[in-house]
Design an enzyme around this catalytic site. Structure first.
Site, PDB file in Angstrom:
ATOM      1  N   TYR A   1       0.845  -1.179   0.000  1.00 13.74           N
ATOM      2  CA  TYR A   1       0.000   0.000   0.000  1.00 13.74           C
ATOM      3  C   TYR A   1       0.889   1.240   0.000  1.00 13.74           C
ATOM      4  CZ  TYR A   1      -3.860   3.107   0.811  1.00 13.74           C
ATOM      5  OH  TYR A   1      -4.801   4.091   0.644  1.00 13.74           O
TER       6      TYR A   1
ATOM      7  N   GLN B   1     -10.754  -0.236   0.791  1.00 10.64           N
ATOM      8  CA  GLN B   1     -11.177  -1.044  -0.359  1.00 10.64           C
ATOM      9  C   GLN B   1      -9.991  -1.674  -1.087  1.00 10.64           C
ATOM     10  OE1 GLN B   1     -11.761   2.160   0.204  1.00 10.64           O
ATOM     11  NE2 GLN B   1     -11.460   3.450  -1.608  1.00 10.64           N
TER      12      GLN B   1
ATOM     13  N   ASN C   1      -3.546   5.517   6.315  1.00 11.91           N
ATOM     14  CA  ASN C   1      -4.291   6.233   7.353  1.00 11.91           C
ATOM     15  C   ASN C   1      -5.032   5.239   8.258  1.00 11.91           C
ATOM     16  OD1 ASN C   1      -6.547   5.361   5.964  1.00 11.91           O
ATOM     17  ND2 ASN C   1      -6.922   7.315   4.956  1.00 11.91           N
TER      18      ASN C   1
ATOM     19  N   SER D   1       4.602   7.539  15.043  1.00 11.41           N
ATOM     20  CA  SER D   1       6.047   7.357  15.092  1.00 11.41           C
ATOM     21  C   SER D   1       6.644   8.051  16.321  1.00 11.41           C
ATOM     22  CB  SER D   1       6.580   7.993  13.815  1.00 11.41           C
ATOM     23  OG  SER D   1       7.748   7.388  13.387  1.00 11.41           O
TER      24      SER D   1
ATOM     25  N   GLN E   1      11.485  14.145  13.722  1.00 15.92           N
ATOM     26  CA  GLN E   1      10.385  13.237  14.030  1.00 15.92           C
ATOM     27  C   GLN E   1       9.065  14.006  14.083  1.00 15.92           C
ATOM     28  OE1 GLN E   1      11.241  10.058  14.154  1.00 15.92           O
ATOM     29  NE2 GLN E   1       9.087   9.534  14.142  1.00 15.92           N
TER      30      GLN E   1
ATOM     31  N   HIS F   1       6.766  14.825  10.934  1.00 17.14           N
ATOM     32  CA  HIS F   1       6.047  13.777  10.195  1.00 17.14           C
ATOM     33  C   HIS F   1       4.543  13.929  10.315  1.00 17.14           C
ATOM     34  CE1 HIS F   1       8.625  10.915   8.229  1.00 17.14           C
ATOM     35  NE2 HIS F   1       9.438  10.855   9.262  1.00 17.14           N
TER      36      HIS F   1
ATOM     37  N   GLU G   1      10.506   3.399  18.887  1.00 18.01           N
ATOM     38  CA  GLU G   1      10.739   3.013  17.491  1.00 18.01           C
ATOM     39  C   GLU G   1      12.182   3.357  17.090  1.00 18.01           C
ATOM     40  OE1 GLU G   1       8.493   5.433  14.883  1.00 18.01           O
ATOM     41  OE2 GLU G   1       8.796   4.157  13.127  1.00 18.01           O
ATOM     42  N   HIS G   2      12.573   4.630  17.343  1.00 15.71           N
ATOM     43  CA  HIS G   2      13.929   5.094  17.024  1.00 15.71           C
ATOM     44  C   HIS G   2      14.636   5.506  18.314  1.00 15.71           C
ATOM     45  CE1 HIS G   2      11.371   6.389  13.512  1.00 15.71           C
ATOM     46  NE2 HIS G   2      12.278   5.677  12.876  1.00 15.71           N
TER      47      HIS G   2
ATOM     48  N   ASP H   1      16.296   6.851   7.565  1.00 15.00           N
ATOM     49  CA  ASP H   1      15.020   6.931   6.842  1.00 15.00           C
ATOM     50  C   ASP H   1      15.206   6.725   5.345  1.00 15.00           C
ATOM     51  OD1 ASP H   1      13.389   7.352   8.984  1.00 15.00           O
ATOM     52  OD2 ASP H   1      13.425   9.542   8.860  1.00 15.00           O
TER      53      ASP H   1
ATOM     54  N   GLU I   1      -3.003 -38.936  25.698  1.00  7.10           N
ATOM     55  CA  GLU I   1      -3.825 -37.786  25.301  1.00  7.10           C
ATOM     56  C   GLU I   1      -5.186 -38.213  24.745  1.00  7.10           C
ATOM     57  OE1 GLU I   1      -1.741 -35.040  22.756  1.00  7.10           O
ATOM     58  OE2 GLU I   1      -0.472 -34.304  24.401  1.00  7.10           O
TER      59      GLU I   1
ATOM     60  N   HIS J   1      -3.826 -41.674  16.336  1.00  5.07           N
ATOM     61  CA  HIS J   1      -2.423 -41.254  16.298  1.00  5.07           C
ATOM     62  C   HIS J   1      -1.527 -42.447  16.659  1.00  5.07           C
ATOM     63  CE1 HIS J   1      -4.077 -37.202  16.293  1.00  5.07           C
ATOM     64  NE2 HIS J   1      -2.867 -36.676  16.218  1.00  5.07           N
TER      65      HIS J   1
END
Lengths: 431, 431
Positions: A129, A190, A213, A236, A258, A261, A326-327, A360, A414, A419
């Site tokens: 995506y 979609q 999003n 982030s 950061q 963003h 994250e960073h 990045d 069992e 088996h």
């Protein structure tokens, strides 16, 4: 922005609030996404055409469903030469780093005469995506597509909304460079539904990755299990550890890189010098005056930013583990020793000359990383996300005689007699 | 059970129906699970106590919240010696196989002078769900707990419902053998919620694995992202490829060993001999007459079973890839050549003396495998599910001079000036 001091009486509570603070937007899109997925499954292409008409304001029958590879090649050729060289460098270095992630198969025979092992193979098809509009980043396309290509995925599909029919030529150029096989002008929940279930001319894939999003993120969550997904992504964040030997301007730029963003991003500085903390805070204010992305960065910094003053930088390590950022940027002299004490972080940037931004784009490691404390258990995107492992086993009659009786014993215990029988028959055991 | 022949005119349609057939129970538990999770988050321990009183018919204040490790050690010591030896063998072999899955860290400096790498670490805490009652399998506990222990997880937590206060001593013995640190007498969606979010005396974990009913599975799906989970699991399946050289009784037992698990499981035989197909079908009927688990196995076989007669066994490979089976048993002379042609399977059992059951218990590879066509993109449970990777990067000023200008170019092109600035300041570049 808040400034916390570890020696303050209320520090523990305020730090806990910082760790537990949710920055996810509260929008409840679950039902809307469920409805869209159901519609795409029921109506196929017709649903995609209709939703694109409504949401992206263009008619797929007119603009075309697919973007031609030739159009991508042309966009790549038309790039400013310096920019093309930069994009080439990024792709080459990302590929080189990810080549080393390719797993090794195992195949061995143990002392009992049992042959065992595991075989890795790429998934057949992956869908990526790519957001439209403001967040359409060519670097992100490379970071998602190149690991899939390195894994050996044969069919690499991209979906992207083209609002009003428009698309960023930089994204097309990156698609050319990454070698995308199919590009569909479809976005939103979609598009995720089409990738997961197939819809008319868009055949289903096996793994879906890429940023989006809240609708896209929720759609990925809902199709998880029908296909593989990269991860549940949130806003982030960066944690910068810096002593007073750093130029406050450098650190301010790191924090703002950061913050710019998105308004939900979080920048946190740990320092052992209250005076340095004030200098960085002032430098942030100065830079915000001229920064082209100041509107976004200002909201992010004011709302989610933090400076934490510790007595010694060593005190920061356990606090950082609670944030599992994250960073993590370590602008100190002995970054490796500090890193050794950290358990949880998505990616670590060591030393005074390793701003996070370098990671990045061109450094090589993936910039798709676990956010929102998920580095406690999750990893950045890798070649493994586009592969799967098949274990295998081979016994001859002697090896079965070694392992068979224990199997019969456990299966009977069992309450699974078939088996046991499948083993006992082959060994002519009486039961 | 259906018998399909690849030469029949309607084969393509009927095989597609088999591939696309959903065996998941249709029970919609989503809302119920959402409510339980919300309640555990809001009320903590009180919700757990109340739900346990209602659903498992015992009072945690009386029976105790935890099961003492000493009780597990006692259960282990009290085992029938042969059974204890069998369980020991299973644990030893599972551990040996999973030891080889431990990933290797990377750390290198490339031609540009950039230090890059990736570091693996175990998650801090893992929670393992163990079903109560009929599906309480000690083997399953070992298969979930041992990879976590091999990964280096420090806190290994087990949750299990104890209906009417009762628990299977075999499960306690396995918990002792696997070295579980905490056992809580809580089950269902409420136990998953407690593991993900923490609830009073039960501290949150980072990864939740283990089998469970529809409520447990849905709860895991809903907490995915808050914690890591093993996978979305569905009904189990086996595909057996067998030529007429196999004893029909062996093959019948192999098919029934899957069918006896649950009424939703699926057993499929591919053979190149119609006469052999009939012999296996007859042998299944004969064995069902005396099988203790015949009620379950009969429903599974009648409802979901299939025998597919192909002209040549080579024709089976692409059909099997469409099924992407959890288990694939190759009871033929050259199983490796056949395996080489297969892209999608969770685990493969090669040769006439490798019944799938051997893999369920003592062979070593994990028996937690992707079901319902998920082997297209997912792998069996492994040590990696209990670990995460942190990438890292270290540049000095020279290395930054190599990569910096391209980074500035790309950041500017993406409209992220603070990213560019964080690099430009360090290199004293004019922009």
């Amino acid at each position: 922005m808040i400034i916390l001091d570890t020696t303050a009486a209320d520090f523990a509570d305020r730090f806990t609030a910082l760790v537990e603070g949710r920055r996810e937007s509260a929008t409840d899109v679950t039902k809307g996404v469920t409805a869209i997925i159901a519609r795409v499954r029921a109506e196929g292409e017709a649903a995609l055409a209709d939703l694109t008409r409504t949401l992206d304001r263009h008619d797929l029958a007119t603009t075309g469903w697919r973007i031609d590879p030739a159009e991508c090649a042309a966009a790549y050729a038309a790039l400013d030469p310096d920019l093309r060289t930069a994009l080439d460098l990024a792709a080459t270095r990302i590929r080189a780093y990810h080549e080393r992630q390719k797993p090794t198969d195992t195949d061995y025979t143990d002392a009992a005469g049992v042959r065992l092992g595991a075989r890795w193979r790429a998934v057949d098809a992956a869908g990526i995506y790519v957001p439209g509009g403001r967040a359409a980043y060519p670097s992100s396309l490379l970071m998602n597509a190149i690991p899939a290509r390195v894994a050996g995925v044969e069919r690499l599909v991209m979906v992207t909304p083209t609002p009003d029919g428009q698309i960023n030529p930089l994204v097309l150029a990156a698609a050319h460079l990454a070698g995308i096989d199919e590009i569909w002008r479809v976005g939103g929940a979609q598009a995720i539904a089409a990738l997961a279930y197939g819809a008319g001319r868009i055949a289903a894939v096996d793994v879906v990755t890429g940023p989006g999003n809240a609708w896209v993120a929720e759609a990925k969550r809902q199709v998880y299990g029908v296909v593989g997904i990269d991860m549940v992504a949130g806003p982030s964040e960066i944690v910068v550890v810096a002593d007073a030997l750093n130029d406050p301007d450098w650190t301010a730029a790191d924090l703002l890189s950061q913050a710019e963003h998105d308004t939900t991003t979080q920048s946190i500085l740990f320092t052992d010098d209250a005076d340095y903390a004030n200098k960085v805070a002032a430098a942030v204010e100065t830079q915000l005056k001229t920064l082209a992305t100041a509107v976004t960065a200002r909201i992010a910094w004011d709302t989610n930013g933090a400076i934490i003053v510790v007595e010694s930088l060593a005190d920061a390590a356990p606090l950082i583990d609670r944030l599992a950022p994250e960073h993590l940027q370590l602008a100190i002299d002995e970054p490796q020793a500090f890193f050794d004490r950290i358990r949880h972080a998505g990616s670590v940037f060591m030393g005074r000359h390793t701003p996070e931004a370098i990671g990045d784009y061109v450094a090589g490691p993936n910039h798709v990383l676990p956010t929102g404390r998920r580095a406690r258990f999750a990893s950045g995107l890798s070649v493994l996300d586009f592969m799967k492992r098949t274990s295998f086993l081979q016994l001859d009659e002697d090896a079965l005689r070694e392992l068979g009786p224990a199997t019969v014993k456990l299966a009977d215990a069992e309450g699974l007699p078939a088996h046991a029988k499948s083993v006992a028959l082959r060994l002519r055991l009486n039961r």
